[in-house]
Design a protein around this motif. Structure first.
Motif, short mmCIF file in Angstrom:
data_model
loop_
_atom_site.label_atom_id
_atom_site.label_comp_id
_atom_site.label_asym_id
_atom_site.label_seq_id
_atom_site.Cartn_x
_atom_site.Cartn_y
_atom_site.Cartn_z
N SER A 1 -40.27 25.38 15.81
CA SER A 1 -39.23 24.49 16.35
C SER A 1 -39.30 23.10 15.71
CB SER A 1 -39.38 24.37 17.87
OG SER A 1 -39.16 25.61 18.48
N ASP A 2 -40.51 22.65 15.38
CA ASP A 2 -40.66 21.36 14.71
C ASP A 2 -40.04 21.39 13.32
OD1 ASP A 2 -42.19 20.05 16.80
OD2 ASP A 2 -43.87 21.34 16.22
N GLU B 1 -32.66 20.33 10.72
CA GLU B 1 -31.41 19.88 11.35
C GLU B 1 -31.18 18.39 11.12
OE1 GLU B 1 -31.00 21.73 15.43
OE2 GLU B 1 -29.58 22.74 14.10
N HIS B 2 -32.25 17.61 11.08
CA HIS B 2 -32.08 16.18 10.82
C HIS B 2 -31.55 15.96 9.40
CE1 HIS B 2 -32.69 11.85 11.02
NE2 HIS B 2 -33.10 11.96 9.76
N THR C 1 -30.18 28.25 17.61
CA THR C 1 -29.69 26.92 18.03
C THR C 1 -28.18 26.93 18.27
OG1 THR C 1 -29.23 26.13 15.77
CG2 THR C 1 -31.48 25.83 16.63
N GLU D 1 -36.38 21.13 13.60
CA GLU D 1 -35.97 19.75 13.84
C GLU D 1 -35.82 18.98 12.52
OE1 GLU D 1 -37.25 15.88 16.61
OE2 GLU D 1 -38.67 17.54 16.31
N HIS D 2 -36.74 19.17 11.59
CA HIS D 2 -36.63 18.52 10.28
C HIS D 2 -35.40 19.00 9.53
CE1 HIS D 2 -40.46 16.25 9.57
NE2 HIS D 2 -40.85 16.99 10.61
N ILE E 1 -38.37 12.00 11.20
CA ILE E 1 -39.01 12.84 12.20
C ILE E 1 -40.51 12.68 12.16
CG2 ILE E 1 -39.27 15.21 13.04
CD1 ILE E 1 -36.44 14.07 13.27
#
Length: 457
Positions: A324-325, A331-332, A374, A328-329, A283
């Motif tokens: 939100s960023d 969830e990745h 989410t 993202e990490h 990411i």
């Protein structure tokens, strides 16, 4: 003629009143039953809970166990390790010094608001202290952690084990553990490593931003490297340090190390390892983050990545990150490792730029809420993220320690040639190092058992 008229004028009135009272009583009982039923429904099932109530329930069941907080460094930097200079039971956002400093994010009221149940407090000393007074400074930082816990016994409880963490949480205290950030804190001495463990240190980060004589740091992987690899990740001596940490029951922390160091430590350690404060390289392509190939090893070795909140590791485009960023990490990483290998290591008080929405240690509930929104996370997965995964890894490390009780401690000294190879300046060090001439080394290898020959090679 009605039955009522036969009974007389007053008889019917009394019966009506009786019926009214009985009916009213029945209504009250029914209301109580319905109310209790609703309350039970709200406590036993998430169907009726609001999002905020759901977050509260998750964090009540599994409070946050954060892997990395540099408050002790700020106590050194801003208060010279004098705890009389600042009151951590107050809201420090209003403090004339701490409230204006971009690198301060922690006090007891905000820890409570953030549902923090356990915190690894970091005994950190700068790489500039390596081969100088790094050990002395590390001891001072462990001392200030212990004094901090002693000063606030109503809120903090010292911990050195997974059981201690659970006991502190049961007592409504914040379990407080010692972490050592950087292998330069032990220099290259097994004796110092063992003493750090005896003082309460339960993980050590193998490097910080500098190489040690036995391990390479993450800047060797930078796009414009400011360090050169010197140990192929971990030297033979570095592998023995990992082995000794396994024997002690000290978690091996791979934040700040090079990718090759990550790979060799994961392959060599017989206990799970942690990344106490690292995010996803896929990411944000920063050398401090963890590449997907290593995340696969994390999954296979039952290890753990605790996500960092530093803006520069969350976004690589120079823009300020937001919550939100960070999602993202998280969830990745979960997408590669599954939900059993991810945790939280905010790095609060160690950075000067954090994402919008995660400004301090009070904001962990907002992160859990964002993940819930989410629709991709179950309550149980979020409890694993918040703290249960760390407890599992910690217990696994303790189990390995217990299984190695018969193993002798490492006792070999690092070779002077190994230090000289990496251009270590020994003029400030009075310790004696083992020196072997080439002929002596060859003779030693020939006479040694096969296991030792392999190790020396």
């Amino acid at each position: 003629m009605s039955a009522i008229s036969i009974r007389g004028p007053y008889s019917g009135g009394r019966n009506q009143r009786t019926l009214i009272i009985i009916g009213a009583s029945a209504l009250i009982v029914a209301t109580i039953i319905v109310t209790v039923s609703v309350l039970v429904t709200r406590s036993d099932s998430n169907v009726e809970l609001t999002l905020e109530e759901k977050v509260h329930q998750i964090l009540e069941d599994s409070p946050v166990i954060d892997g990395h907080n540099d408050l002790p460094w700020n106590i050194r930097r801003l208060a010279y390790n004098d705890l009389r200079r600042v009151n951590f039971s107050e809201d420090l956002t209003q403090n004339a010094i701490w409230g204006k400093d971009d690198s301060t994010h922690t006090d007891i009221p905000r820890l409570r608001k953030g549902h923090v149940g356990a915190q690894f407090w970091v005994a950190y000393t700068s790489c500039t202290s390596q081969f100088k007074d790094s050990v002395e400074q590390t001891l001072e930082q462990i001392d200030v952690i212990k004094r901090l816990v002693d000063k606030y016994p109503e809120d903090l409880q010292f911990a050195t084990s997974a059981d201690d963490i659970e006991n502190a949480i049961a007592n409504k205290k914040i379990a407080s553990l010692v972490a050592v950030e950087g292998g330069h804190s032990m220099q290259f001495s097994f004796g110092i490593l063992r003493n750090l463990y005896a003082m309460g240190a339960r993980y050590m980060t193998l490097t910080h931003s500098c190489n040690t004589p036995w391990a390479d740091a993450s800047p060797v992987d930078a796009k414009n490297p400011i360090l050169l690899p010197e140990s192929d990740g971990l030297s033979e001596y570095g592998l023995r340090i990992v082995k000794e940490m396994n024997r002690l029951g000290m978690m091996v922390d791979l934040s700040h190390v090079s990718q090759r160091t990550m790979e060799k430590a994961l392959n060599h350690s017989v206990a799970p390892v942690i990344f106490s404060h690292s995010s996803a390289r896929a990411i944000c392509d920063h050398h401090r983050n963890v590449p997907d190939s290593v995340l696969e090893q994390v999954r296979k070795t039952n290890s753990l990545v605790m996500v960092n909140f530093y803006n520069g590791f969350i976004r690589c485009d120079g823009q300020r990150a937001n919550i939100s960023d960070v999602v993202e990490h998280i969830e990745h990483i979960r997408g590669v490792t599954g939900p059993d290998h991810i945790g939280i290591g905010g790095d609060f008080d160690g950075v000067d730029s954090v994402p919008e929405g995660l400004e301090d240690v009070s904001k962990y509930p907002d992160l859990i809420k964002a993940l819930l929104e989410t629709g991709n996370w179950t309550d149980e997965d979020l409890k694993k993220l918040s703290g249960q995964n760390l407890i599992r890894v910690f217990r696994a490390v303790e189990e390995v320690r217990d299984s190695l009780k018969g193993q002798e401690p490492e006792q070999d000294a690092i070779k002077a040639e190994e230090l000289e190879k990496y251009k270590v300046n020994l003029t400030c060090i009075t310790a004696k190092f083992e020196r072997l001439q080439p002929q002596q080394l060859l003779k030693t290898r020939r006479e040694a058992p096969a296991e030792l020959q392999l190790r020396e090679l």
